[in-house]
Design a protein around this motif. Structure first.
Motif, PDB file in Angstrom:
ATOM      1  N   PRO A 175       0.795  -1.229   0.000  1.00 24.39           N
ATOM      2  CA  PRO A 175       0.000   0.000   0.000  1.00 24.39           C
ATOM      3  C   PRO A 175       0.829   1.281   0.000  1.00 24.39           C
ATOM      4  O   PRO A 175       2.025   1.290   0.292  1.00 24.39           O
ATOM      5  CB  PRO A 175      -0.747  -0.116   1.325  1.00 24.39           C
ATOM      6  N   ILE A 176       0.159   2.359  -0.311  1.00 18.81           N
ATOM      7  CA  ILE A 176       0.614   3.691   0.056  1.00 18.81           C
ATOM      8  C   ILE A 176       0.336   3.843   1.546  1.00 18.81           C
ATOM      9  O   ILE A 176      -0.696   3.382   2.038  1.00 18.81           O
ATOM     10  CB  ILE A 176      -0.162   4.747  -0.750  1.00 18.81           C
ATOM     11  N   ILE A 177       1.275   4.468   2.270  1.00 14.73           N
ATOM     12  CA  ILE A 177       1.129   4.579   3.730  1.00 14.73           C
ATOM     13  C   ILE A 177       0.912   6.040   4.106  1.00 14.73           C
ATOM     14  O   ILE A 177       1.719   6.913   3.782  1.00 14.73           O
ATOM     15  CB  ILE A 177       2.382   4.037   4.449  1.00 14.73           C
ATOM     16  N   GLU A 183      -3.140  16.218   2.486  1.00 11.45           N
ATOM     17  CA  GLU A 183      -1.762  15.802   2.738  1.00 11.45           C
ATOM     18  C   GLU A 183      -1.238  16.459   4.013  1.00 11.45           C
ATOM     19  O   GLU A 183      -0.395  15.901   4.704  1.00 11.45           O
ATOM     20  CB  GLU A 183      -0.875  16.174   1.541  1.00 11.45           C
ATOM     21  N   GLU A 184      -1.776  17.609   4.346  1.00 10.39           N
ATOM     22  CA  GLU A 184      -1.342  18.299   5.566  1.00 10.39           C
ATOM     23  C   GLU A 184      -1.777  17.539   6.814  1.00 10.39           C
ATOM     24  O   GLU A 184      -1.011  17.370   7.760  1.00 10.39           O
ATOM     25  CB  GLU A 184      -1.936  19.718   5.596  1.00 10.39           C
ATOM     26  N   ALA A 185      -3.016  17.063   6.827  1.00 13.12           N
ATOM     27  CA  ALA A 185      -3.535  16.350   7.996  1.00 13.12           C
ATOM     28  C   ALA A 185      -3.136  14.875   8.000  1.00 13.12           C
ATOM     29  O   ALA A 185      -2.936  14.281   9.062  1.00 13.12           O
ATOM     30  CB  ALA A 185      -5.055  16.478   8.049  1.00 13.12           C
ATOM     31  N   PHE A 186      -3.038  14.276   6.794  1.00 11.40           N
ATOM     32  CA  PHE A 186      -2.713  12.857   6.663  1.00 11.40           C
ATOM     33  C   PHE A 186      -1.586  12.688   5.630  1.00 11.40           C
ATOM     34  O   PHE A 186      -1.837  12.271   4.501  1.00 11.40           O
ATOM     35  CB  PHE A 186      -3.944  12.049   6.240  1.00 11.40           C
ATOM     36  N   PRO A 187      -0.352  13.053   6.000  1.00 12.70           N
ATOM     37  CA  PRO A 187       0.734  12.992   5.017  1.00 12.70           C
ATOM     38  C   PRO A 187       1.070  11.564   4.608  1.00 12.70           C
ATOM     39  O   PRO A 187       0.850  10.615   5.369  1.00 12.70           O
ATOM     40  CB  PRO A 187       1.913  13.642   5.745  1.00 12.70           C
ATOM     41  N   THR A 188       1.601  11.438   3.392  1.00 15.50           N
ATOM     42  CA  THR A 188       2.144  10.159   2.937  1.00 15.50           C
ATOM     43  C   THR A 188       3.526  10.010   3.551  1.00 15.50           C
ATOM     44  O   THR A 188       4.292  10.972   3.596  1.00 15.50           O
ATOM     45  CB  THR A 188       2.250  10.148   1.398  1.00 15.50           C
ATOM     46  N   VAL A 189       3.848   8.824   4.041  1.00 15.69           N
ATOM     47  CA  VAL A 189       5.143   8.623   4.682  1.00 15.69           C
ATOM     48  C   VAL A 189       6.255   8.953   3.692  1.00 15.69           C
ATOM     49  O   VAL A 189       6.177   8.618   2.510  1.00 15.69           O
ATOM     50  CB  VAL A 189       5.270   7.181   5.230  1.00 15.69           C
ATOM     51  N   SER A 190       7.267   9.669   4.160  1.00 14.46           N
ATOM     52  CA  SER A 190       8.328  10.145   3.272  1.00 14.46           C
ATOM     53  C   SER A 190       8.981   8.989   2.529  1.00 14.46           C
ATOM     54  O   SER A 190       9.249   7.927   3.088  1.00 14.46           O
ATOM     55  CB  SER A 190       9.394  10.896   4.071  1.00 14.46           C
ATOM     56  N   GLY A 191       9.200   9.191   1.248  1.00 13.45           N
ATOM     57  CA  GLY A 191       9.783   8.119   0.434  1.00 13.45           C
ATOM     58  C   GLY A 191       8.735   7.243  -0.207  1.00 13.45           C
ATOM     59  O   GLY A 191       9.036   6.388  -1.024  1.00 13.45           O
ATOM     60  N   GLY A 192       7.438   7.468   0.149  1.00 12.04           N
ATOM     61  CA  GLY A 192       6.369   6.648  -0.420  1.00 12.04           C
ATOM     62  C   GLY A 192       5.746   7.319  -1.625  1.00 12.04           C
ATOM     63  O   GLY A 192       6.071   8.435  -1.999  1.00 12.04           O
ATOM     64  N   GLU A 193       4.824   6.589  -2.245  1.00 14.04           N
ATOM     65  CA  GLU A 193       4.118   7.126  -3.406  1.00 14.04           C
ATOM     66  C   GLU A 193       2.966   8.017  -2.951  1.00 14.04           C
ATOM     67  O   GLU A 193       2.523   7.954  -1.817  1.00 14.04           O
ATOM     68  CB  GLU A 193       3.565   5.977  -4.260  1.00 14.04           C
ATOM     69  N   SER A 194       2.476   8.833  -3.851  1.00 14.37           N
ATOM     70  CA  SER A 194       1.318   9.676  -3.530  1.00 14.37           C
ATOM     71  C   SER A 194       0.040   8.844  -3.616  1.00 14.37           C
ATOM     72  O   SER A 194       0.011   7.791  -4.248  1.00 14.37           O
ATOM     73  CB  SER A 194       1.232  10.851  -4.501  1.00 14.37           C
ATOM     74  N   THR A 195      -1.000   9.343  -2.966  1.00 10.95           N
ATOM     75  CA  THR A 195      -2.266   8.611  -2.904  1.00 10.95           C
ATOM     76  C   THR A 195      -2.938   8.554  -4.273  1.00 10.95           C
ATOM     77  O   THR A 195      -2.992   9.549  -4.972  1.00 10.95           O
ATOM     78  CB  THR A 195      -3.216   9.291  -1.902  1.00 10.95           C
ATOM     79  N   PRO A 196      -3.454   7.372  -4.659  1.00  9.81           N
ATOM     80  CA  PRO A 196      -4.146   7.267  -5.945  1.00  9.81           C
ATOM     81  C   PRO A 196      -5.470   8.008  -5.918  1.00  9.81           C
ATOM     82  O   PRO A 196      -6.002   8.316  -4.855  1.00  9.81           O
ATOM     83  CB  PRO A 196      -4.373   5.757  -6.081  1.00  9.81           C
ATOM     84  N   GLY A 197      -6.014   8.286  -7.098  1.00  9.48           N
ATOM     85  CA  GLY A 197      -7.283   8.994  -7.186  1.00  9.48           C
ATOM     86  C   GLY A 197      -8.438   8.164  -6.663  1.00  9.48           C
ATOM     87  O   GLY A 197      -9.299   8.656  -5.957  1.00  9.48           O
ATOM     88  N   ARG A 198      -8.449   6.869  -6.972  1.00  8.78           N
ATOM     89  CA  ARG A 198      -9.588   6.021  -6.598  1.00  8.78           C
ATOM     90  C   ARG A 198      -9.205   5.094  -5.446  1.00  8.78           C
ATOM     91  O   ARG A 198      -8.182   4.427  -5.483  1.00  8.78           O
ATOM     92  CB  ARG A 198     -10.027   5.185  -7.810  1.00  8.78           C
ATOM     93  N   ILE A 199     -10.029   5.091  -4.415  1.00 10.39           N
ATOM     94  CA  ILE A 199      -9.787   4.248  -3.238  1.00 10.39           C
ATOM     95  C   ILE A 199     -10.620   2.973  -3.363  1.00 10.39           C
ATOM     96  O   ILE A 199     -11.799   3.016  -3.693  1.00 10.39           O
ATOM     97  CB  ILE A 199     -10.201   4.987  -1.946  1.00 10.39           C
ATOM     98  N   GLN A 200      -9.988   1.832  -3.099  1.00  7.63           N
ATOM     99  CA  GLN A 200     -10.744   0.578  -3.113  1.00  7.63           C
ATOM    100  C   GLN A 200     -10.424  -0.280  -1.894  1.00  7.63           C
ATOM    101  O   GLN A 200     -11.308  -0.613  -1.117  1.00  7.63           O
ATOM    102  CB  GLN A 200     -10.458  -0.214  -4.389  1.00  7.63           C
TER     103      GLN A 200
END
Length: 579
Positions: free
Chosen positions: A174-176, A485-502
């Motif tokens: 996953p993206i974290i 991203e400010e409230a729920f950042p992606t862990v550094s070094g990870g990918e950005s969140t995809p558009g569609r959540i499943q």
């Protein structure tokens, strides 16, 4: 995304892969719990497993070379050393070894060198390092993982291992993302990310259009939910009787059958529980009555054994009849005890006051109601303290607050010192999470008060169920792409969140509740394209949450509290247990 099915498949495969023949299942204290939550002992017995042993207690057991040994252990150094000793002097014919998480090459070398008689047939990693309480709910059974608002290092490692095991069992890379206000969530997220990078070969899962999401939250974002009385069947049993690994102790329960000191509450094993675990308690009275009517009908048909055909039908149906009889007795006993406790401790009135504190802006009315309840002998000290905890969290910045006066009323009732001292502890815990970017009481005005008439349960009048956990709001924002991203950042070094959540795995540092599990269940029923697995360090009722908070704020410097330290008088004398 069914965590319970994942564990059941692992257990089935490890037993099946050892082939036909009599087997012993050798486990440690934790894997015994992991297996028992997913499988009933009777089911395991049907798979030719006739003996269960705990590795730290099996050293002097008899030699039984005719048995195959299926080993299922956590990959700890202690377990590796115990298993190495077992292999040096093997008591069984052959060994099939499975570890619940990632095992180091050094540990495998230790085991290989100990296998002098070459009895080991297989060593594999089967990622079932968590307690799968239900299809979408898991726990790590970690009590008091936070001390002084810092991770206990062992609990941080265990949490990372547990979450990684969930991801591997579900085949998700996953993206974290984590809650930005929480250094606890960030440390866990970084720990998980580092392991995924280090063990990248294990996480080469095919990704479709939607990339999975791991969302790590901190219990401080919503300290209200674990403090509330619950009114759905599963949550109510956990709050009033406590569920541990899907088991409920009935020791000391008036009228409980002598042969029923402990009962299993598993949706996999109990059809009535599966159909009613999320029902409002008021509706349980009707379903219990229907269950009893059906049982009595079958009981009457069993009394008519007049011919050979009747006898044959009786023998064929008896196991099912016996199972139904046990289910009726179990649930009648449980619901009867819940009803007794609700009446004895005036929980309806207490719950009404709790709901007003959590969901309405009525300071004067709430304060008056709490003062009235605190001088009532009928309510428990635990409930009296919880009302003040909720009041302190909600109104500690209100100009007319009277936390000191309420604490004094607690002391006058003779409330245990531990609970009196915990008023400040709860407030400091909740205040340390206020930087989450939104009010900890986001459920305000979500719904109006609803009254439920309890039919079929004598002495029960109504219940308030207006509260909705903050997790519901987070889920709604998540599906709408509003988790910033400010409230729920992606862990550094990870990918950005995809558009569609499943596919989403949510893990709450500091514990999860059955009310939040219900919120996920309802959310997924409405949003059918989204699959969620929800877990936490522990599944809380109010007492376990209070214990966690005590440990979390212990040793914190006085300046960490936003509410002045001397504004909440501490108790004196010996600490007492919760009552």
């Amino acid at each position: 995304m069914n965590v319970l099915l994942a564990v059941r498949m692992y257990v089935s495969k490890m037993i099946q892969d050892s082939g036909p023949g009599m087997k012993v299942l050798l486990m440690d204290r934790e894997t015994i719990g992991i297996v028992s939550v997913a499988y009933a002992q009777s089911e395991i017995l049907q798979k030719e497993v006739y003996l269960f042993e705990q590795i730290d207690k099996s050293g002097n057991g008899p030699i039984m070379k005719h048995l195959k040994c299926v080993v299922f252990l956590r990959p700890s150094q202690e377990n590796v050393q115990l298993l190495a000793s077992e292999l040096k002097s093997p008591r069984y014919g052959v060994y099939y070894i499975y570890f619940s998480g990632i095992i180091s090459k050094a540990s495998i070398k230790v085991l290989a060198e100990s296998d002098e008689q070459e009895v080991v047939r297989e060593i594999q990693e089967f990622y079932a390092d968590f307690f799968a309480v239900g299809p979408h709910l898991f726990s790590l059974n970690l009590e008091k993982p936070i001390h002084g608002m810092e991770w206990n290092p062992n609990c941080l490692q265990r949490s990372a291992q547990g979450v990684l095991s969930v991801l591997l069992s579900l085949k998700k890379n996953p993206i974290i993302r984590y809650q930005n206000f929480s250094s606890l969530a960030r440390r866990l997220a970084e720990n998980i990310r580092d392991t995924i990078l280090k063990e990248s070969s294990l996480f080469h899962f095919h990704r479709g259009e939607s990339i999975p999401l791991l969302l790590i939250l901190d219990r401080r974002y919503d300290p209200i939910t674990p403090l509330l009385n619950q009114w759905t069947y599963q949550a109510m049993v956990h709050e009033l009787l406590s569920i541990k690994n899907n088991r409920v102790s009935l020791v000391g329960v008036p009228g409980a059958p002598k042969d029923m000191s402990e009962v299993l509450l598993s949706a996999e094993q109990d059809e009535f529980y599966a159909n009613n675990m999320y029902l409002n308690f008021g509706d349980i009275g009707q379903t219990i009555k229907s269950l009893m009517d059906e049982f009595q009908t079958k009981a009457k048909s069993h009394q008519k054994v007049e011919s050979i055909a009747d006898m044959k039908a009786f023998v064929e149906n008896y196991p099912q009849f016996k199972k139904m009889s046990g289910a009726v007795t179990k649930h009648v006993t449980l619901v009867g005890e819940l009803s007794r406790l609700v009446t004895q401790h005036n929980l309806l009135e207490v719950s009404e006051a709790e709901q007003e504190l959590a969901c309405q802006e009525e300071h004067t009315q709430s304060l008056t109601k709490i003062r009235k309840l605190l001088v009532t002998d009928q309510i428990r000290d635990l409930d009296a303290a919880r009302l003040i905890f909720l009041y302190a969290i909600r109104y500690h910045k209100h100009p007319s607050k009277d936390i000191v006066g309420l604490v004094d009323l607690l002391r006058r009732r003779g409330t245990p010192v531990r609970l009196i001292d915990c008023v400040e502890g709860i407030l400091r815990y909740a205040s340390s999470g206020e930087t989450a970017g939104s009010s900890i009481l986001t459920t305000k005005d979500v719904t109006k008060i609803t009254e439920k008439i309890f039919k079929g349960l004598k002495g029960v009048e109504n219940v308030f169920t207006q509260h909705s956990p903050v997790l519901k709001e987070i889920l709604d924002n998540m599906v709408k792409g509003r988790l910033t991203e400010e409230a729920f950042p992606t862990v550094s070094g990870g990918e950005s969140t995809p558009g569609r959540i499943q596919d989403v795995v949510i893990f709450i540092v500091g514990g999860v509740t059955h009310e939040e599990s219900l919120a996920v269940h309802q959310f997924c029923r409405v949003n059918t394209g989204i699959r969620i697995a929800l877990g936490g360090t522990l599944i809380h009722n109010s007492q376990s949450f209070i214990s966690d908070v005590e440990a979390a704020v212990k040793s914190l410097p006085a300046g960490n509290a936003k509410y002045p330290h001397n504004s909440v008088p501490s108790g004196t004398g010996r600490h007492s247990k919760l009552t």
